[in-house]
Each structure stands twice: as structure tokens, then as C-alpha cells.
Design a protein around this motif. Structure first.
Motif, PDB file in Angstrom:
ATOM      1  N   GLY A  74       0.816  -1.216   0.000  1.00 18.02           N
ATOM      2  CA  GLY A  74       0.000   0.000   0.000  1.00 18.02           C
ATOM      3  C   GLY A  74       0.842   1.255   0.000  1.00 18.02           C
ATOM      4  N   ILE A  75       1.902   1.269   0.794  1.00 16.87           N
ATOM      5  CA  ILE A  75       2.804   2.424   0.851  1.00 16.87           C
ATOM      6  C   ILE A  75       3.564   2.576  -0.456  1.00 16.87           C
ATOM      7  N   TYR A  76       4.211   1.499  -0.901  1.00 20.04           N
ATOM      8  CA  TYR A  76       5.085   1.614  -2.071  1.00 20.04           C
ATOM      9  C   TYR A  76       4.302   1.920  -3.345  1.00 20.04           C
ATOM     10  N   SER A  77       3.166   1.258  -3.540  1.00 17.13           N
ATOM     11  CA  SER A  77       2.398   1.525  -4.756  1.00 17.13           C
ATOM     12  C   SER A  77       1.761   2.905  -4.712  1.00 17.13           C
ATOM     13  N   TYR A  78       1.322   3.348  -3.528  1.00 16.01           N
ATOM     14  CA  TYR A  78       0.768   4.700  -3.416  1.00 16.01           C
ATOM     15  C   TYR A  78       1.795   5.737  -3.857  1.00 16.01           C
ATOM     16  N   GLU A  79       3.017   5.601  -3.370  1.00 16.89           N
ATOM     17  CA  GLU A  79       4.047   6.580  -3.730  1.00 16.89           C
ATOM     18  C   GLU A  79       4.387   6.514  -5.211  1.00 16.89           C
ATOM     19  N   GLY A 127     -20.660   1.027   1.350  1.00 20.12           N
ATOM     20  CA  GLY A 127     -20.899  -0.357   0.966  1.00 20.12           C
ATOM     21  C   GLY A 127     -19.581  -1.104   0.864  1.00 20.12           C
ATOM     22  N   THR A 128     -19.603  -2.251   0.213  1.00 23.80           N
ATOM     23  CA  THR A 128     -18.414  -3.101   0.075  1.00 23.80           C
ATOM     24  C   THR A 128     -17.803  -2.910  -1.304  1.00 23.80           C
ATOM     25  N   TYR A 129     -16.525  -2.541  -1.335  1.00 24.24           N
ATOM     26  CA  TYR A 129     -15.827  -2.313  -2.602  1.00 24.24           C
ATOM     27  C   TYR A 129     -15.264  -3.623  -3.141  1.00 24.24           C
ATOM     28  N   ALA A 130     -15.320  -3.823  -4.455  1.00 23.04           N
ATOM     29  CA  ALA A 130     -14.808  -5.026  -5.108  1.00 23.04           C
ATOM     30  C   ALA A 130     -13.543  -4.668  -5.895  1.00 23.04           C
ATOM     31  N   PRO A 131     -12.350  -4.930  -5.364  1.00 20.59           N
ATOM     32  CA  PRO A 131     -11.111  -4.590  -6.070  1.00 20.59           C
ATOM     33  C   PRO A 131     -10.907  -5.479  -7.294  1.00 20.59           C
ATOM     34  N   ILE A 132     -10.664  -4.857  -8.436  1.00 19.84           N
ATOM     35  CA  ILE A 132     -10.472  -5.613  -9.679  1.00 19.84           C
ATOM     36  C   ILE A 132      -9.243  -5.107 -10.424  1.00 19.84           C
ATOM     37  N   ALA A 133      -8.729  -5.967 -11.298  1.00 22.98           N
ATOM     38  CA  ALA A 133      -7.583  -5.630 -12.130  1.00 22.98           C
ATOM     39  C   ALA A 133      -7.996  -4.722 -13.280  1.00 22.98           C
ATOM     40  N   GLU A 185      -1.381  -9.172  -1.133  1.00 20.46           N
ATOM     41  CA  GLU A 185      -1.167  -7.793  -1.556  1.00 20.46           C
ATOM     42  C   GLU A 185      -2.130  -7.236  -2.595  1.00 20.46           C
ATOM     43  N   ALA A 186      -2.717  -8.053  -3.442  1.00 22.74           N
ATOM     44  CA  ALA A 186      -3.403  -7.562  -4.639  1.00 22.74           C
ATOM     45  C   ALA A 186      -4.518  -6.574  -4.334  1.00 22.74           C
ATOM     46  N   ALA A 187      -5.316  -6.827  -3.301  1.00 26.99           N
ATOM     47  CA  ALA A 187      -6.468  -5.962  -3.034  1.00 26.99           C
ATOM     48  C   ALA A 187      -6.048  -4.526  -2.769  1.00 26.99           C
ATOM     49  N   ALA A 188      -4.992  -4.344  -1.984  1.00 31.59           N
ATOM     50  CA  ALA A 188      -4.519  -2.985  -1.705  1.00 31.59           C
ATOM     51  C   ALA A 188      -3.979  -2.331  -2.969  1.00 31.59           C
ATOM     52  N   LEU A 189      -3.241  -3.086  -3.765  1.00 33.06           N
ATOM     53  CA  LEU A 189      -2.721  -2.553  -5.026  1.00 33.06           C
ATOM     54  C   LEU A 189      -3.866  -2.115  -5.925  1.00 33.06           C
ATOM     55  N   TYR A 190      -4.896  -2.936  -6.052  1.00 31.56           N
ATOM     56  CA  TYR A 190      -6.022  -2.606  -6.921  1.00 31.56           C
ATOM     57  C   TYR A 190      -6.774  -1.375  -6.409  1.00 31.56           C
ATOM     58  N   MET A 191      -6.919  -1.266  -5.107  1.00 26.98           N
ATOM     59  CA  MET A 191      -7.612  -0.094  -4.559  1.00 26.98           C
ATOM     60  C   MET A 191      -6.791   1.177  -4.748  1.00 26.98           C
ATOM     61  N   ALA A 194      -7.185   2.184  -8.368  1.00 29.45           N
ATOM     62  CA  ALA A 194      -8.504   2.760  -8.650  1.00 29.45           C
ATOM     63  C   ALA A 194      -8.592   4.197  -8.157  1.00 29.45           C
ATOM     64  N   ARG A 195      -8.099   4.423  -6.945  1.00 25.95           N
ATOM     65  CA  ARG A 195      -8.185   5.768  -6.356  1.00 25.95           C
ATOM     66  C   ARG A 195      -7.346   6.774  -7.128  1.00 25.95           C
ATOM     67  N   ALA A 196      -6.218   6.310  -7.677  1.00 22.72           N
ATOM     68  CA  ALA A 196      -5.323   7.201  -8.418  1.00 22.72           C
ATOM     69  C   ALA A 196      -5.648   7.250  -9.907  1.00 22.72           C
ATOM     70  N   ASN A 197      -6.685   6.480 -10.332  1.00 23.16           N
ATOM     71  CA  ASN A 197      -7.051   6.393 -11.750  1.00 23.16           C
ATOM     72  C   ASN A 197      -5.886   5.863 -12.578  1.00 23.16           C
ATOM     73  N   LYS A 198      -5.245   4.826 -12.054  1.00 23.28           N
ATOM     74  CA  LYS A 198      -4.121   4.173 -12.731  1.00 23.28           C
ATOM     75  C   LYS A 198      -4.470   2.711 -12.982  1.00 23.28           C
ATOM     76  N   LYS A 199      -3.509   1.935 -13.486  1.00 23.28           N
ATOM     77  CA  LYS A 199      -3.748   0.528 -13.839  1.00 23.28           C
ATOM     78  C   LYS A 199      -2.932  -0.395 -12.934  1.00 23.28           C
ATOM     79  N   ALA A 200      -3.513  -1.565 -12.651  1.00 23.11           N
ATOM     80  CA  ALA A 200      -2.794  -2.569 -11.869  1.00 23.11           C
ATOM     81  C   ALA A 200      -3.252  -3.960 -12.261  1.00 23.11           C
ATOM     82  N   LEU A 201      -2.323  -4.903 -12.120  1.00 19.61           N
ATOM     83  CA  LEU A 201      -2.606  -6.311 -12.384  1.00 19.61           C
ATOM     84  C   LEU A 201      -1.749  -7.139 -11.446  1.00 19.61           C
ATOM     85  N   CYS A 202      -2.312  -8.221 -10.947  1.00 18.01           N
ATOM     86  CA  CYS A 202      -1.574  -9.160 -10.104  1.00 18.01           C
ATOM     87  C   CYS A 202      -1.409 -10.479 -10.846  1.00 18.01           C
TER      88      CYS A 202
END
Length: 239
Positions: A74-79, A127-133, A185-191, A194-202
Motif C-alpha cells: 500500500g505504501i510503495y504503490s501509493y508513492e 458499501g463493500t468495494y470489489a477490487p479488480i484488475a 497484496e493484490a487488493a490494496a494494489l487494486y484499490m 482505482a483511487r489514483a485512476n491508474k492501472k494494476a494487475l496481479c
């Protein structure tokens, strides 16, 4: 863009490519850089979370460790997303396979990431968020795998906050819901993406089967996941 370096990354603006491969293990980041990248330079050694930038088939690519667990990635991908202008992060990690059809050394792509974490609480969603790639990255990974003779197993993974779970039935419960594999790790990376309007894949290589008692050694986990790495690199150079 915020000021760089950050408290966790010694890179300055421009040191990191737009696409980053992110293994959990920093030594796996070094292995990828040494094995696949040309004109490599190290941009981070803070906390020994090694990061490198080089070129793959002439295209700039970075690779950096993300650590274990959602707080760490979460820290490293956020930065990377918010301070360094990174557009895509492809996690390349290990996982425990729990679905009956998943075998050791299979490559799994996390289309979605279930989680037992409270990471999404920070967003104050009603509600409940669904993290996706990112579908774009996922589609290209599946195609790259087929080009390389690797049929990815695509579906839900579980991003767990616990490696040693006091509930010995938890894994079986997730298996009943069709979850393919467990990682951390994937859920935090995906969130974060999403928040940064960027792309991620696990992308995950199955290192063990916890319900069957099969596993690879630590050394094999660090250096032998080449199919997954080559698929991720093929995706990275299309960005």
C-alpha cells in the motif's frame, strides 16, 4: 506531483519508468533486473527495498520490491502512483493455490481480489468495494501467456492479512466460493490504482498448495518464476 525522494523511496522524479513490475521480495526484483533488463541502474536501496530501472527490448521498465502484506505494498504503490507518475504496476508474486484445478507452478491472474482486510475503510464508502484488475493489462497478459505457451488461470484471488490464520477452516471457506489462490497484496494494489485512476494487475506463480501439503523452496520462489516474469515484461513493453 509531490516532492521526491519520499520517506520510503530514494528515487527522484524521472528515475522510474511509467510501468513497474513489483514482486514482494526485493531480491526477486534484483533477479528480474539482472536477468532481463539492459542499462540497469538502481534507484532505491531505502530499507533494502531494492528498485531498478532499465530497458526491455528497448522500452523503459522499472522493477521494485513491494514487501509482504497490504500495508507494505500500500505504501510503495501509493508513492509510485501519486509521487512518481507511474501509470501501471504489475505485481509478480507467489501464492498458495486452493482451487482443485490449480497446480504448483501454474500462473494465475487475479481478475478480482477478495480480502479479509479493512484496507477499504479509509475510503469511507457506503458499501463493500470489489477490487479488480485493469482489464487492459489482464487481456494483454492472457494473450502474452498464450504466445509463450502458458495458459493463465484467471479468476478471483484472496488477499489475506493473515499468513498463519487461527481459523483452520478459513481457506476451505474461500475455496468453496471459487477463489483460485491466496496471497497478501493484490487488493490494496487494486484499490490504490482505482483511487489514483491508474492501472494494476496481479500475476502469481503458485508456490504451494496449502490444502495438499505441496510447496517450493524459498530459493525456487526467488529465482524460478520466469514464465510469470516474461509474461509481465511482455505486457509492460506494450504500455
Amino acid at each position: 506531483m509531490a516532492t521526491t525522494p519520499t520517506p520510503h523511496n530514494g528515487a527522484i522524479e524521472g528515475d522510474i519508468a511509467k510501468t513497474v513490475l513489483m514482486p514482494g521480495d526485493p531480491l526477486r526484483a534484483k533477479f528480474i533486473a539482472d536477468t532481463y533488463l539492459e542499462d540497469v541502474r538502481c534507484f532505491n536501496t531505502v530499507r533494502n527495498m531494492l528498485g531498478y530501472t532499465g530497458t526491455y527490448q528497448g522500452v523503459p521498465v522499472s522493477v521494485m520490491g513491494g514487501g509482504m502484506g497490504m500495508p507494505s505494498i500500500g505504501i510503495y504503490s501509493y508513492e509510485l502512483f501519486n509521487f512518481y507518475g507511474v501509470e501501471s504496476i504489475i505485481r509478480v508474486g507467489s501464492a498458495g493455490g486452493i482451487a482443485d484445478e490449480v497446480k504448483v507452478r501454474d500462473v494465475v491472474a487475479g481478475m478480482g481480489a477478495c480480502t479479509n482486510s479493512n484496507y477499504a475503510h479509509q475510503y469511507q464508502l457506503p458499501g463493500t468495494y470489489a477490487p479488480i484488475a485493469s482489464f487492459d493489462l489482464l487481456e494483454r497478459a492472457v494473450a502474452a501467456g498464450r504466445d509463450q505457451g502458458v495458459e493463465l488461470k484467471v479468476g478471483n484471488v484472496l488477499s489475506s492479512d493473515t499468513f498463519y490464520d487461527d481459523n483452520d477452516q478459513a481457506t476451505i471457506s474461500w475455496q468453496k466460493m471459487g477463489v483460485l489462490a491466496v496471497e497478501m497484496e493484490a487488493a490494496a494494489l487494486y484499490m490504490n490504482a482505482a483511487r489514483a485512476n491508474k492501472k494494476a494487475l496481479c500475476l502469481l506463480t503458485i508456490s504451494d498448495l496449502p490444502l495438499k501439503g505441496e510447496s517450493l523452496s524459498a530459493e525456487e520462489r526467488q529465482t524460478s518464476f520466469t514464465q510469470m516474469m516474461e509474461i509481465a515484461l511482455a505486457v509492460a513493453i506494450q504500455e
